[in-house]
Write an enzyme that holds these catalytic residues in place. Structure first.
Site, short mmCIF file in Angstrom:
data_model
loop_
_atom_site.label_atom_id
_atom_site.label_comp_id
_atom_site.label_asym_id
_atom_site.label_seq_id
_atom_site.Cartn_x
_atom_site.Cartn_y
_atom_site.Cartn_z
N PHE A 36 -30.65 -10.96 -21.53
CA PHE A 36 -31.87 -11.66 -21.92
C PHE A 36 -31.92 -11.92 -23.43
O PHE A 36 -31.95 -13.07 -23.89
CB PHE A 36 -33.06 -10.84 -21.41
CG PHE A 36 -34.35 -11.00 -22.14
CD1 PHE A 36 -34.86 -12.27 -22.41
CD2 PHE A 36 -35.08 -9.89 -22.53
CE1 PHE A 36 -36.06 -12.42 -23.08
CE2 PHE A 36 -36.28 -10.03 -23.19
CZ PHE A 36 -36.77 -11.30 -23.47
N ILE A 37 -31.88 -10.87 -24.23
CA ILE A 37 -31.94 -11.04 -25.68
C ILE A 37 -30.60 -11.55 -26.20
O ILE A 37 -30.54 -12.44 -27.05
CB ILE A 37 -32.31 -9.72 -26.39
CG1 ILE A 37 -33.63 -9.18 -25.87
CG2 ILE A 37 -32.38 -9.93 -27.90
CD1 ILE A 37 -33.98 -7.78 -26.39
N THR A 40 -26.38 -6.76 -15.54
CA THR A 40 -27.73 -7.34 -15.54
C THR A 40 -27.74 -8.74 -16.13
O THR A 40 -28.61 -9.54 -15.82
CB THR A 40 -28.71 -6.45 -16.35
OG1 THR A 40 -28.20 -6.26 -17.67
CG2 THR A 40 -28.90 -5.09 -15.68
N GLY A 41 -26.78 -9.06 -16.99
CA GLY A 41 -26.71 -10.39 -17.58
C GLY A 41 -26.21 -11.43 -16.59
O GLY A 41 -25.71 -11.10 -15.50
N ASP A 96 -16.63 -4.65 -19.47
CA ASP A 96 -17.45 -3.55 -19.95
C ASP A 96 -16.93 -3.11 -21.32
O ASP A 96 -15.71 -3.18 -21.57
CB ASP A 96 -17.36 -2.38 -18.95
CG ASP A 96 -18.40 -1.30 -19.22
OD1 ASP A 96 -18.22 -0.54 -20.19
OD2 ASP A 96 -19.38 -1.22 -18.46
N ALA A 111 -25.08 -4.45 -25.77
CA ALA A 111 -24.72 -3.93 -24.44
C ALA A 111 -25.22 -2.50 -24.29
O ALA A 111 -25.01 -1.67 -25.17
CB ALA A 111 -23.20 -3.97 -24.26
N SER A 150 -34.04 1.20 -29.84
CA SER A 150 -35.34 1.10 -29.17
C SER A 150 -36.46 1.56 -30.08
O SER A 150 -36.46 2.70 -30.55
CB SER A 150 -35.35 1.95 -27.90
OG SER A 150 -36.66 2.02 -27.37
N TYR A 171 -32.53 8.16 -22.20
CA TYR A 171 -32.30 6.82 -22.76
C TYR A 171 -32.62 6.77 -24.25
O TYR A 171 -31.83 6.27 -25.05
CB TYR A 171 -33.12 5.78 -22.00
CG TYR A 171 -33.15 4.43 -22.67
CD1 TYR A 171 -32.03 3.61 -22.64
CD2 TYR A 171 -34.28 3.99 -23.34
CE1 TYR A 171 -32.04 2.38 -23.27
CE2 TYR A 171 -34.31 2.76 -23.97
CZ TYR A 171 -33.19 1.96 -23.94
OH TYR A 171 -33.21 0.74 -24.57
N GLU A 200 -41.74 8.01 -19.83
CA GLU A 200 -42.20 6.87 -20.60
C GLU A 200 -43.30 7.27 -21.58
O GLU A 200 -44.17 8.08 -21.27
CB GLU A 200 -42.71 5.76 -19.66
CG GLU A 200 -41.61 5.06 -18.90
CD GLU A 200 -42.05 3.73 -18.33
OE1 GLU A 200 -43.26 3.57 -18.07
OE2 GLU A 200 -41.18 2.85 -18.15
#
Length: 309
Positions: free
Chosen positions: A13-14, A37-38, A53, A75, A118, A143, A270
């Protein structure tokens, strides 16, 4: 002379938005993405593409062939819940994968790495708001820990080997091409569900807050970091918090959705409320967010309406 760039995760996405902009500006660009996912169709045909990868033994050959001077490293394994269930896999992909990439960068003359970290997960539950870059690091999930460990390795590689870097701690980036079927990306998930006449699921109370940033603003930070921010860490966000309930209401209006949301359990690991202090990026990169939240949400809805397959 225009520098050669490699974008890992460049089909995502980004990453794909960044590749499009780099190609538009005339940079020679190569892309590495395992397409977990891309999407291949999101990669500009003007960019060299490697379906691979970053842990692949042939990964160093890409750097040998393309000779990039700057690597934009996006990635990653991005699922917070997966990292809680399988922290070893998270570490293998995010930490060991990044280390393998950095070793290759040293071997083949890369000058700089710009790393997507992040701006939510590394800080954990904030001790104060907005979070600046000096805020204590207390990730609540593997994560966040894995993203921060790579920041630490980048600093070590700079001091030991002279490999330059800039870290961009991104807020919750949203916009066209965001995956509406993953666990992350509440804007895309909600918009797609509403357009299909389905009920979006709000996890927990919906009062959890995030710092939502439109994707073109995130890309602009990457472009500025090509020349600036040596050895620096920057928060890249809107500087404001918005709740999931607010996002839901804005999207409901943009879509003209007549249904109601359903509620599910809150997700483990989260952060509840966070938004970022972006004053360091303003001063060091000359960067600031430009797309207001409601406009960005409208543009995102328009994209999903036009791409309803």
């Amino acid at each position: 002379m225009t520098k050669r760039l490699l974008v890992t995760g460049g089909a995502g996405f980004i990453g794909s938005a960044l590749v499009d902009r780099l190609v538009e500006l005339g940079f020679p660009v190569s892309v590495v993405d395992n397409l977990s996912t891309g999407k291949r169709e999101h990669v500009s045909p003007k960019a060299a593409f490697y379906h691979m990868d970053i842990r692949d033994p042939d990964m160093p050959k890409v750097l040998q062939e393309q000779k990039p001077q700057i690597v934009c490293h996006l990635a990653a394994q991005m699922s917070v819940s997966l990292s809680v269930r399988d922290p070893i896999r998270d570490a293998e992909e995010n930490i060991l994968g990044s280390l393998f990439l950095l070793q290759s960068c040293l071997k083949y003359g890369v000058e700089k790495v710009i790393y997507a970290s992040s701006g939510g997960a590394v800080y954990g539950e904030p001790e104060y708001l907005p979070c600046d870059e000096a805020h204590p690091i207390h990730p609540l999930a593997p994560y966040g820990a894995s993203k921060y460990v790579v920041e630490a390795y980048l600093d070590i590689f700079r001091h030991l080997h002279g490999l330059d870097y800039t870290v961009l701690r991104l807020g919750n980036v949203y916009g066209p091409r965001q995956d509406p079927y993953g666990e992350a990306g509440v804007v895309a998930i909600f918009a797609k569900a509403m357009l299909e006449g389905k009920s979006p699921q709000i996890n927990g109370t919906g009062e959890q807050e995030r710092d939502f940033l439109y994707v073109s603003d995130a890309v602009e930070a990457w472009l500025l970091a090509l020349e600036l921010g040596q050895g620096q860490v920057y928060n890249i966000g809107s500087g404001q918090g918005a709740s999931v309930n607010q996002i839901y209401q804005h999207l409901k209006s943009a879509v003209q959705y007549q249904g109601e949301a359903i509620h599910g359990p809150a997700k483990a690991g989260e952060v509840f409320k966070i938004h970022l202090d972006v004053s360091k990026a303003r001063a060091g990169l000359g960067w600031k967010p430009r797309v207001p939240l409601e406009e960005g949400l409208r543009l995102t809805v328009e994209y999903f309406k036009a791409n309803d397959s």
